[in-house]
Motif scaffolding. Sequence first.
Motif, mmCIF file in Angstrom:
data_model
loop_
_atom_site.group_PDB
_atom_site.id
_atom_site.type_symbol
_atom_site.label_atom_id
_atom_site.label_comp_id
_atom_site.label_asym_id
_atom_site.label_seq_id
_atom_site.Cartn_x
_atom_site.Cartn_y
_atom_site.Cartn_z
ATOM 1 N N ARG A 191 1.017 -0.913 0.749
ATOM 2 C CA ARG A 191 0.264 0.040 -0.101
ATOM 3 C C ARG A 191 0.807 0.944 0.259
ATOM 4 O O ARG A 191 0.494 2.379 -0.477
ATOM 5 N N LEU A 192 1.864 1.156 0.506
ATOM 6 C CA LEU A 192 2.790 2.111 0.845
ATOM 7 C C LEU A 192 3.476 2.822 0.044
ATOM 8 O O LEU A 192 3.429 3.866 -1.774
ATOM 9 N N THR A 193 3.861 1.551 -1.361
ATOM 10 C CA THR A 193 4.229 1.632 -2.942
ATOM 11 C C THR A 193 3.408 2.207 -3.453
ATOM 12 O O THR A 193 4.610 2.706 -4.638
ATOM 13 N N GLU A 199 1.343 9.431 -6.812
ATOM 14 C CA GLU A 199 1.895 10.446 -6.289
ATOM 15 C C GLU A 199 3.473 11.337 -7.213
ATOM 16 O O GLU A 199 3.132 12.259 -8.181
ATOM 17 N N ASN A 200 3.801 10.544 -7.231
ATOM 18 C CA ASN A 200 5.335 10.774 -7.966
ATOM 19 C C ASN A 200 5.115 10.315 -9.278
ATOM 20 O O ASN A 200 5.805 10.668 -10.506
ATOM 21 N N LYS A 201 3.709 9.388 -9.681
ATOM 22 C CA LYS A 201 3.970 9.924 -11.679
ATOM 23 C C LYS A 201 3.354 10.537 -12.067
ATOM 24 O O LYS A 201 3.527 10.629 -13.340
ATOM 25 N N HIS A 223 13.578 6.595 -12.624
ATOM 26 C CA HIS A 223 13.018 7.841 -12.361
ATOM 27 C C HIS A 223 12.239 7.815 -11.094
ATOM 28 O O HIS A 223 12.606 8.373 -10.138
ATOM 29 N N LEU A 224 11.242 6.864 -11.921
ATOM 30 C CA LEU A 224 9.929 6.585 -11.248
ATOM 31 C C LEU A 224 10.286 6.017 -9.545
ATOM 32 O O LEU A 224 9.691 6.650 -8.255
ATOM 33 N N LEU A 225 11.034 4.826 -9.813
ATOM 34 C CA LEU A 225 10.227 3.759 -8.570
ATOM 35 C C LEU A 225 11.750 4.132 -7.545
ATOM 36 O O LEU A 225 11.614 4.262 -6.659
ATOM 37 N N LEU A 300 19.570 6.748 -3.590
ATOM 38 C CA LEU A 300 17.992 7.042 -3.637
ATOM 39 C C LEU A 300 18.042 7.803 -4.588
ATOM 40 O O LEU A 300 17.394 8.026 -5.645
ATOM 41 N N ASP A 301 18.303 9.127 -3.931
ATOM 42 C CA ASP A 301 18.209 10.286 -4.551
ATOM 43 C C ASP A 301 19.696 10.806 -4.319
ATOM 44 O O ASP A 301 19.884 11.571 -3.322
#
Length: 307
Positions: A191-193, A199-201, A223-225, A300-301
């Motif tokens: 659910r969190l993923t 949202e990020n899509k 990018h998205l994941l 990750l970022d």
Amino acid sequence: MGRYVIRRLLQMIPVFIGATLLIFLMVNVMGDPIAGLCGERECDPATAAQLRKEFGLDKPVWQQYLTYMGNVFTGDFGTAFNGQPVTELMATAFPVTIRLTLVAIFFEIVIGITLGVVTGLRRGRPVDTGVLLLTLVVISVPTFVTGLLLQLLLGVEMGWIRPSVSSEAPLGELIVPGLVLASVSLAYVTRLTRTSIAENKRADYVRTAIAKGLPRRRVIGRHLLRNSLIPVVTFIGADIGALMGGAIVTERIFNIHGVGYQLYQGILRQNTQTVVGFVTVLVLVFLVVNLLVDLLYGVLDPRIRYA
């Protein structure tokens, strides 16, 4: 990053002391541990006094804590009331629970993140609704019910697994217990993923990557994941310690002699040395895993910098 790590390590010292002190005080108010050593009969005063002196229970609590912490830094976690060093119990229990936790984390990462990505990209479609309902059912059912049902169906009725895990606890026998242990956390990871992906899509950097003509797989994976996994990694990192310390129910159902089993026995017999020793190591696991999770954010970022 070096200064950040040093600062975090220094911050871990008061947290460790405070957590162990709280646990030590809580365990010492559970009851009289000496009463459990004499069985159903009450200990005579001379024997009780001798046992208290032998285990250091005749000293004030603050002095017991200082003595205990001094011994911990030398690798001595005390002696259980059966005469066995707590470190020997740890040497047999922690490898089993670590294997069980790794199996559970594997299911969380592979199944949870995969389902989360699929439903996040297909939000509002039948597959999304079905997975949401399934995760809601998993979260609603207690772990002991899930464990007993799988043990009955797969172990007793169908004979696909051993109803009780052997004393060696090989990795193959821990697959079903690991799935039971990870079931609720797996549902939360899904659910969190899903929420993070959805949202990020719609973010600008995803639109830009699509406008550049990048392949869909690269847009999602690179990018998205990566940006969507930050809250998921935070949850999984905190869940590692929770799984190791909270495996009491699962280990009791499948007769796994791990950390949860030893904690249950220690609480049942009011064995303060065993309980405090195991919880002390679990506190260290929490602190180290949280530090590693914070460091993983920068991987990750790349926008995240450590001051």
